[in-house]
Design an enzyme around this catalytic site. Structure first.
Site, PDB file in Angstrom:
ATOM      1  N   THR A 125       0.800  -1.280  -0.137  1.00  0.00           N
ATOM      2  CA  THR A 125       0.144   0.053  -0.135  1.00  0.00           C
ATOM      3  C   THR A 125       0.807   1.260  -0.049  1.00  0.00           C
ATOM      4  OG1 THR A 125      -1.413   1.213   1.429  1.00  0.00           O
ATOM      5  CG2 THR A 125      -0.153  -0.258   2.607  1.00  0.00           C
ATOM      6  N   ASP A 126       0.416   2.269  -0.493  1.00  0.00           N
ATOM      7  CA  ASP A 126       0.789   3.509  -0.501  1.00  0.00           C
ATOM      8  C   ASP A 126       1.120   4.098   0.919  1.00  0.00           C
ATOM      9  OD1 ASP A 126      -1.676   4.344   0.050  1.00  0.00           O
ATOM     10  OD2 ASP A 126      -1.742   6.066  -1.726  1.00  0.00           O
ATOM     11  N   GLU A 127       0.465   3.676   2.006  1.00  0.00           N
ATOM     12  CA  GLU A 127       0.409   3.887   3.354  1.00  0.00           C
ATOM     13  C   GLU A 127       1.887   3.935   3.779  1.00  0.00           C
ATOM     14  OE1 GLU A 127      -2.797   3.488   5.762  1.00  0.00           O
ATOM     15  OE2 GLU A 127      -4.219   3.540   4.291  1.00  0.00           O
ATOM     16  N   TYR A 153      -1.437  -0.296  11.444  1.00  0.00           N
ATOM     17  CA  TYR A 153      -1.843  -0.922  10.240  1.00  0.00           C
ATOM     18  C   TYR A 153      -0.533  -0.597   9.044  1.00  0.00           C
ATOM     19  CZ  TYR A 153      -3.279  -1.489   5.219  1.00  0.00           C
ATOM     20  OH  TYR A 153      -3.330  -1.740   3.811  1.00  0.00           O
ATOM     21  N   LYS A 157       2.101  -3.317   7.425  1.00  0.00           N
ATOM     22  CA  LYS A 157       2.589  -3.559   5.982  1.00  0.00           C
ATOM     23  C   LYS A 157       4.056  -3.126   5.453  1.00  0.00           C
ATOM     24  CE  LYS A 157      -0.133  -4.531   3.157  1.00  0.00           C
ATOM     25  NZ  LYS A 157      -0.454  -5.790   2.629  1.00  0.00           N
ATOM     26  N   ASP A 275     -11.675  13.062  14.791  1.00  0.00           N
ATOM     27  CA  ASP A 275     -10.841  12.891  13.898  1.00  0.00           C
ATOM     28  C   ASP A 275     -10.041  11.484  14.278  1.00  0.00           C
ATOM     29  OD1 ASP A 275      -9.503  13.088  11.504  1.00  0.00           O
ATOM     30  OD2 ASP A 275      -8.376  14.767  12.079  1.00  0.00           O
TER      31      ASP A 275
HETATM   32  P1  NAD Z   1     -10.032  -6.782   2.887  1.00  0.00           P
HETATM   33  O1  NAD Z   1      -9.822  -6.481   4.229  1.00  0.00           O
HETATM   34  O2  NAD Z   1     -11.360  -6.456   1.990  1.00  0.00           O
HETATM   35  O3  NAD Z   1      -9.675  -8.336   2.694  1.00  0.00           O
HETATM   36  C1  NAD Z   1      -8.855  -9.019   3.021  1.00  0.00           C
HETATM   37  C2  NAD Z   1      -9.017 -10.580   3.291  1.00  0.00           C
HETATM   38  O4  NAD Z   1      -8.072 -11.457   3.771  1.00  0.00           O
HETATM   39  C3  NAD Z   1     -10.401 -11.153   3.823  1.00  0.00           C
HETATM   40  O5  NAD Z   1     -10.916 -11.920   2.748  1.00  0.00           O
HETATM   41  C4  NAD Z   1      -9.839 -11.513   5.068  1.00  0.00           C
HETATM   42  O6  NAD Z   1     -10.885 -12.726   5.351  1.00  0.00           O
HETATM   43  C5  NAD Z   1      -8.396 -12.367   4.542  1.00  0.00           C
HETATM   44  N1  NAD Z   1      -7.558 -12.583   5.596  1.00  0.00           N
HETATM   45  C6  NAD Z   1      -7.244 -11.732   6.695  1.00  0.00           C
HETATM   46  N2  NAD Z   1      -6.489 -12.228   7.570  1.00  0.00           N
HETATM   47  C7  NAD Z   1      -6.205 -13.608   6.969  1.00  0.00           C
HETATM   48  C8  NAD Z   1      -5.418 -14.790   7.380  1.00  0.00           C
HETATM   49  N3  NAD Z   1      -4.614 -14.627   8.559  1.00  0.00           N
HETATM   50  N4  NAD Z   1      -5.233 -15.736   6.544  1.00  0.00           N
HETATM   51  C9  NAD Z   1      -6.049 -15.629   5.249  1.00  0.00           C
HETATM   52  N5  NAD Z   1      -6.805 -14.810   5.157  1.00  0.00           N
HETATM   53  C10 NAD Z   1      -6.923 -13.750   5.754  1.00  0.00           C
HETATM   54  O7  NAD Z   1      -8.823  -6.123   2.328  1.00  0.00           O
HETATM   55  P2  NAD Z   1      -8.659  -5.495   0.739  1.00  0.00           P
HETATM   56  O8  NAD Z   1      -9.066  -4.279   0.876  1.00  0.00           O
HETATM   57  O9  NAD Z   1      -8.991  -6.155  -0.192  1.00  0.00           O
HETATM   58  O10 NAD Z   1      -6.856  -5.354   0.710  1.00  0.00           O
HETATM   59  C11 NAD Z   1      -6.159  -6.478   0.024  1.00  0.00           C
HETATM   60  C12 NAD Z   1      -4.990  -6.231   0.078  1.00  0.00           C
HETATM   61  O11 NAD Z   1      -4.373  -4.889  -0.589  1.00  0.00           O
HETATM   62  C13 NAD Z   1      -4.223  -5.864   1.422  1.00  0.00           C
HETATM   63  O12 NAD Z   1      -3.201  -6.584   1.862  1.00  0.00           O
HETATM   64  C14 NAD Z   1      -4.213  -4.486   1.881  1.00  0.00           C
HETATM   65  O13 NAD Z   1      -3.185  -3.952   2.538  1.00  0.00           O
HETATM   66  C15 NAD Z   1      -3.796  -4.068   0.368  1.00  0.00           C
HETATM   67  N6  NAD Z   1      -4.318  -2.616  -0.360  1.00  0.00           N
HETATM   68  C16 NAD Z   1      -5.526  -2.474   0.060  1.00  0.00           C
HETATM   69  C17 NAD Z   1      -6.040  -0.958  -0.454  1.00  0.00           C
HETATM   70  C18 NAD Z   1      -7.366  -0.604  -0.504  1.00  0.00           C
HETATM   71  O14 NAD Z   1      -7.699   0.611  -0.736  1.00  0.00           O
HETATM   72  N7  NAD Z   1      -8.310  -1.622  -0.127  1.00  0.00           N
HETATM   73  C19 NAD Z   1      -4.884  -0.313  -0.995  1.00  0.00           C
HETATM   74  C20 NAD Z   1      -3.646  -0.546  -1.243  1.00  0.00           C
HETATM   75  C21 NAD Z   1      -3.259  -1.749  -0.865  1.00  0.00           C
HETATM   76  O1  TDX Z   2     -16.079   6.931   8.581  1.00  0.00           O
HETATM   77  C1  TDX Z   2     -15.104   7.099   7.976  1.00  0.00           C
HETATM   78  N1  TDX Z   2     -14.993   8.745   7.994  1.00  0.00           N
HETATM   79  C2  TDX Z   2     -14.082   9.298   7.175  1.00  0.00           C
HETATM   80  O2  TDX Z   2     -13.866  10.383   7.378  1.00  0.00           O
HETATM   81  C3  TDX Z   2     -14.002   6.410   7.473  1.00  0.00           C
HETATM   82  C4  TDX Z   2     -14.224   5.116   7.698  1.00  0.00           C
HETATM   83  C5  TDX Z   2     -13.025   7.017   6.794  1.00  0.00           C
HETATM   84  N2  TDX Z   2     -12.746   8.468   6.645  1.00  0.00           N
HETATM   85  C6  TDX Z   2     -11.823   9.122   6.184  1.00  0.00           C
HETATM   86  C7  TDX Z   2     -10.431   8.734   6.608  1.00  0.00           C
HETATM   87  C8  TDX Z   2      -9.433   8.909   5.402  1.00  0.00           C
HETATM   88  O3  TDX Z   2      -8.984   9.870   5.402  1.00  0.00           O
HETATM   89  O4  TDX Z   2     -11.716   8.805   4.800  1.00  0.00           O
HETATM   90  C9  TDX Z   2     -10.477   8.493   4.019  1.00  0.00           C
HETATM   91  C10 TDX Z   2     -10.450   6.972   3.610  1.00  0.00           C
HETATM   92  O5  TDX Z   2     -10.532   6.257   4.804  1.00  0.00           O
HETATM   93  P1  TDX Z   2     -10.529   4.646   4.786  1.00  0.00           P
HETATM   94  O6  TDX Z   2     -11.594   4.159   3.525  1.00  0.00           O
HETATM   95  O7  TDX Z   2     -10.562   3.943   6.114  1.00  0.00           O
HETATM   96  O8  TDX Z   2      -9.073   4.364   3.922  1.00  0.00           O
HETATM   97  P2  TDX Z   2      -7.810   4.755   4.280  1.00  0.00           P
HETATM   98  O9  TDX Z   2      -7.462   4.857   5.947  1.00  0.00           O
HETATM   99  O10 TDX Z   2      -7.256   5.751   3.545  1.00  0.00           O
HETATM  100  O11 TDX Z   2      -6.824   3.305   4.033  1.00  0.00           O
HETATM  101  C11 TDX Z   2      -7.527   2.609   2.691  1.00  0.00           C
HETATM  102  O12 TDX Z   2      -6.329   2.760   1.681  1.00  0.00           O
HETATM  103  C12 TDX Z   2      -5.145   2.392   1.954  1.00  0.00           C
HETATM  104  C13 TDX Z   2      -7.466   1.138   2.830  1.00  0.00           C
HETATM  105  O13 TDX Z   2      -8.502   0.859   3.827  1.00  0.00           O
HETATM  106  C14 TDX Z   2      -6.126   0.366   3.322  1.00  0.00           C
HETATM  107  O14 TDX Z   2      -6.260  -1.039   3.265  1.00  0.00           O
HETATM  108  C15 TDX Z   2      -5.082   1.000   1.969  1.00  0.00           C
HETATM  109  O15 TDX Z   2      -3.852   0.293   2.464  1.00  0.00           O
END
Ligand code: NAD
Ligand code: TDX
Length: 338
Positions: A125-127, A153, A157, A275
């Protein structure tokens, strides 16, 4: 090719499996997922009967289980999506993040090096780069930006990323890492900003915006991320990190207002809440490397992607209504108290 995809019952892993089985009709996908609160088998229902797909309920921290599966499946590639992924939950309880995101990653890579130096791709992730100031729009994350994390988190990562690069250097494991910006699209768990705002809007519930809603995220349609991962593990250079993002920076409050408008609701639903602790200000990816080396460019414009996403949530109410009526409700009440 036989590919192990971890975390495929989650948001991005699920979208990847749907995309990949269509795009590669000669390949087979084995999904490993623990089915945590974030994993939904209904996300995989459309492929469950596909003869090129197998689902295995397994924790990536279960070393013996993972090794047994490798012995049976002899995978050519592993793509590790499995993770605890929600920043707010990591602030509440960091331990499980360290367990799954770090120990789980090392287990998967140990299995890869034990069973023939299997090609390994880490979905990061970019985080891991921390955040950028709101008033320096000239700054972007490149692959050379130092790791500088803010939340448990992102630290977990980052720890995983460092291990992946160490396994490459120490054991010559053939690895790549993708670091993507915020994704949105179908099957996104309703705790995250965009699906939370869509589902709350549809239920006429308050829309909880952290702080003043001025934090900026760089949004990418999930299928564009899936295509980037596909390109990286087929054609990327071994040992390299690739940033993935679409130059689509938006303030949270503007996203919330757009969703309200699309759904014909009223801005009075917006509720400013306390926040997030350590809240990252701005994420912005420079995707020059993946564009120059692999020809990747995002294909879905935000204006189209958000409409498609809203339509998906309207057409698939049973998918998210089932989630928000269960254990998720307890999390929501604890978290928001509104
Ligand atoms: P998500 O939370 O929707 O899904 C995670 C999945 O992993 C779930 O199906 C969960 O059951 C499974 N899981 C969790 N712990 C496990 C374990 N110990 N063993 C096997 N399975 C397990 O997450 P997502 O948003 O789909 O993110 C997927 C990947 O992409 C993550 O590695 C996250 O860090 C990365 N990522 C997400 C975003 C985003 O915007 N969502 C952006 C950049 C990177
Ligand atoms: O209720 C909310 N209100 C709010 O203002 C929630 C859930 C979020 N937010 C804000 C927080 C962030 O600035 O919105 C922005 C996005 O929040 P999230 O959807 O929780 O995403 P973020 O924290 O940016 O992280 C996501 O992007 C990077 C994914 O959850 C991560 O897994 C990924 O690595």
């Amino acid at each position: 090719m036989n590919i192990i995809v971890t975390g495929g019952a989650g948001f991005i892993g699920g979208n990847f499996i749907h995309y990949y089985l269509k795009a590669h009709p000669d390949d087979r996908v084995v999904c490993i997922d623990k089915l945590t609160y974030a994993g939904n088998l209904s996300t995989l229902a459309p492929v469950m009967n596909n003869p090129r797909f197998r689902f295995v309920k397994l924790d990536i921290c279960d070393r013996n289980g993972v090794f047994n599966l490798f012995e049976e499946e002899k995978p050519d590639v592993v793509i590790n999506f499995a993770a605890e992924s929600h920043v707010d939950r990591s602030i509440e309880n960091p331990g499980i993040f360290l367990q799954t995101n770090i120990i789980g990653t090392s287990n998967m890579m140990d299995a890869c090096r034990t069973f023939g130096n299997v090609r390994y791709h880490q979905v990061s992730t970019d985080e891991v780069y921390g955040d950028l100031p709101l008033d320096r729009l000239d700054l972007f994350f490149t692959e050379e930006t130092p790791i500088h994390t803010s939340s448990p988190y992102s630290s977990s990562k980052a720890g995983a990323d460092l291990l992946v690069l160490a396994y490459h250097r120490t054991y010559d494991l053939p690895v790549t890492i993708s670091r993507c910006s915020n994704n949105y699209g179908p099957y996104h768990f309703p705790e995250k900003l965009i699906p939370l705002m869509i589902t709350n809007c549809l239920n006429d519930r308050p829309l909880p915006v952290y702080g003043e809603g001025l934090n900026v995220r760089d949004w990418l349609y999930v299928e564009d991320h899936c295509k980037a991962i596909d390109l990286i593990f087929h054609k990327g250079r071994i040992g390299e990190v690739y940033n993935v993002g679409g130059h689509n920076e938006m303030k949270n409050i503007d996203i919330v207002k757009l969703i309200i408008k699309e759904l014909g609701k009223d801005e009075s639903l917006i509720t400013y809440v306390t926040d997030r602790k350590g809240h990252d200000l701005r994420y912005a990816i420079d995707p020059t490397k993946i564009h120059n080396e692999l020809g990747w460019l995002p294909e879905t414009m935000f204006a189209d992607g958000i409409k498609k996403t809203i339509k998906w949530y309207l057409d698939n109410k049973s998918w998210w209504e089932e989630i928000i009526s269960g254990e998720y409700q307890n999390y929501y009440e604890r978290m928001y108290k509104i």
